[in-house]
Design an enzyme around this catalytic site. Sequence first.
Site, PDB file in Angstrom:
ATOM      1  N   CYS A  98     -39.582  -4.836 -42.236  1.00 23.93           N
ATOM      2  CA  CYS A  98     -40.348  -5.897 -41.315  1.00 23.93           C
ATOM      3  C   CYS A  98     -39.445  -6.062 -40.049  1.00 23.93           C
ATOM      4  O   CYS A  98     -38.313  -6.112 -39.866  1.00 23.93           O
ATOM      5  CB  CYS A  98     -40.508  -7.172 -42.023  1.00 23.93           C
ATOM      6  SG  CYS A  98     -39.470  -8.474 -41.677  1.00 23.93           S
ATOM      7  N   GLU A  99     -40.126  -6.064 -38.827  1.00 22.05           N
ATOM      8  CA  GLU A  99     -39.308  -6.311 -37.645  1.00 22.05           C
ATOM      9  C   GLU A  99     -38.868  -7.406 -37.400  1.00 22.05           C
ATOM     10  O   GLU A  99     -38.137  -7.592 -36.460  1.00 22.05           O
ATOM     11  CB  GLU A  99     -40.612  -5.708 -36.392  1.00 22.05           C
ATOM     12  CG  GLU A  99     -41.383  -6.572 -36.165  1.00 22.05           C
ATOM     13  CD  GLU A  99     -42.511  -6.056 -34.974  1.00 22.05           C
ATOM     14  OE1 GLU A  99     -42.424  -4.961 -34.935  1.00 22.05           O
ATOM     15  OE2 GLU A  99     -43.127  -6.968 -34.146  1.00 22.05           O
ATOM     16  N   HIS A 100     -39.313  -8.579 -38.157  1.00 22.37           N
ATOM     17  CA  HIS A 100     -38.824  -9.783 -37.937  1.00 22.37           C
ATOM     18  C   HIS A 100     -37.389 -10.359 -38.624  1.00 22.37           C
ATOM     19  O   HIS A 100     -36.624 -10.871 -38.154  1.00 22.37           O
ATOM     20  CB  HIS A 100     -39.697 -11.093 -38.464  1.00 22.37           C
ATOM     21  CG  HIS A 100     -41.085 -10.887 -37.729  1.00 22.37           C
ATOM     22  ND1 HIS A 100     -42.290 -10.971 -38.244  1.00 22.37           N
ATOM     23  CD2 HIS A 100     -41.223 -10.484 -36.226  1.00 22.37           C
ATOM     24  CE1 HIS A 100     -43.352 -10.610 -37.139  1.00 22.37           C
ATOM     25  NE2 HIS A 100     -42.733 -10.597 -35.950  1.00 22.37           N
ATOM     26  N   HIS A 101     -37.191  -9.536 -39.887  1.00 22.62           N
ATOM     27  CA  HIS A 101     -36.086  -9.636 -40.753  1.00 22.62           C
ATOM     28  C   HIS A 101     -35.247  -8.290 -40.993  1.00 22.62           C
ATOM     29  O   HIS A 101     -34.128  -8.351 -41.420  1.00 22.62           O
ATOM     30  CB  HIS A 101     -36.420 -10.406 -41.961  1.00 22.62           C
ATOM     31  CG  HIS A 101     -37.018 -11.911 -41.496  1.00 22.62           C
ATOM     32  ND1 HIS A 101     -38.361 -11.955 -41.537  1.00 22.62           N
ATOM     33  CD2 HIS A 101     -36.602 -13.043 -41.395  1.00 22.62           C
ATOM     34  CE1 HIS A 101     -38.856 -13.114 -41.285  1.00 22.62           C
ATOM     35  NE2 HIS A 101     -37.756 -13.873 -41.216  1.00 22.62           N
ATOM     36  N   GLN A 139     -47.020  -5.354 -41.097  1.00 27.35           N
ATOM     37  CA  GLN A 139     -47.912  -4.569 -41.967  1.00 27.35           C
ATOM     38  C   GLN A 139     -49.374  -4.320 -41.031  1.00 27.35           C
ATOM     39  O   GLN A 139     -49.916  -3.465 -41.020  1.00 27.35           O
ATOM     40  CB  GLN A 139     -48.250  -5.356 -43.024  1.00 27.35           C
ATOM     41  CG  GLN A 139     -49.109  -4.551 -44.041  1.00 27.35           C
ATOM     42  CD  GLN A 139     -49.405  -5.446 -45.424  1.00 27.35           C
ATOM     43  OE1 GLN A 139     -48.448  -6.000 -45.972  1.00 27.35           O
ATOM     44  NE2 GLN A 139     -50.416  -5.214 -45.838  1.00 27.35           N
ATOM     45  N   HIS A 167     -43.469  -8.265 -49.148  1.00 28.88           N
ATOM     46  CA  HIS A 167     -42.410  -8.376 -48.037  1.00 28.88           C
ATOM     47  C   HIS A 167     -41.270  -9.203 -48.481  1.00 28.88           C
ATOM     48  O   HIS A 167     -41.314 -10.157 -48.905  1.00 28.88           O
ATOM     49  CB  HIS A 167     -43.107  -9.242 -46.757  1.00 28.88           C
ATOM     50  CG  HIS A 167     -44.198  -8.650 -46.310  1.00 28.88           C
ATOM     51  ND1 HIS A 167     -44.255  -8.237 -44.887  1.00 28.88           N
ATOM     52  CD2 HIS A 167     -45.399  -7.869 -46.683  1.00 28.88           C
ATOM     53  CE1 HIS A 167     -45.479  -7.591 -44.422  1.00 28.88           C
ATOM     54  NE2 HIS A 167     -45.962  -7.258 -45.584  1.00 28.88           N
ATOM     55  N   CYS A 169     -38.919 -10.405 -47.185  1.00 26.32           N
ATOM     56  CA  CYS A 169     -38.631 -11.686 -46.156  1.00 26.32           C
ATOM     57  C   CYS A 169     -39.000 -12.673 -46.806  1.00 26.32           C
ATOM     58  O   CYS A 169     -38.702 -13.858 -46.282  1.00 26.32           O
ATOM     59  CB  CYS A 169     -38.963 -11.295 -44.575  1.00 26.32           C
ATOM     60  SG  CYS A 169     -40.599 -10.877 -44.361  1.00 26.32           S
TER      61      CYS A 169
END
Length: 208
Positions: A98-101, A139, A167, A169
Amino acid sequence: MDAIIEGKKPKFNERDVIVEQPSREEAEAAVRTLIAWAGDNPDREGLVDTPKRVVSAYEEFFAGYREDPDQVLGRTFEDVEGYDDMVMLRDIALESHCEHHMVPILGRAHIAYLPDRRVVGISKLARVLDVFAHRLQIQEKLTSQVANTIDIVLQLRGVAVIIEAAHQCMTTRGVNKPGVTMVTSTLLGCFREDPTTRQEFLSMVGSR
Ligand SMILES: [Zn+2]
């Protein structure tokens, strides 16, 4: 570290793909910083080679930035003796981040298409998924990138992609909800326009 920020800002092209990478040494130094920030000693025996290993792992996790999904689909097979029905690849293992975490997204993908005279080697469909999955992702974007690339490159009558994934995260931190999966879908062409085709696809996905 200042040198990274001042001298060599990573450059990106229009598709968010890095075109000028920091050096391996700079990447390893960044991992060392994160270990120290987490509260451990990066010089202790068990951790001394960790930056090297993490950077090597990143090369695998993010190999998709160095691959061109259009080329992966390049070769199609035309002689299909008039086969024009649905082709589906079900339960393809999915591993992304995931690009956030920057933690894993793990799940399965189902990809179907309706040919228009040409069919593609089925492993190519899984490879396209891999190219996009081996980048930093959300996603929803992953699902539409896979569907749109197959649609544009192969010029089919329709493409459908469903992804079901957990996910980390969300399952191991934050709201901490183990067992939750997220489902996303992109339906193009016949799959979007024709309810019978859509229904056939969804029942094939569901009939496990
Ligand atoms: Zn996340």
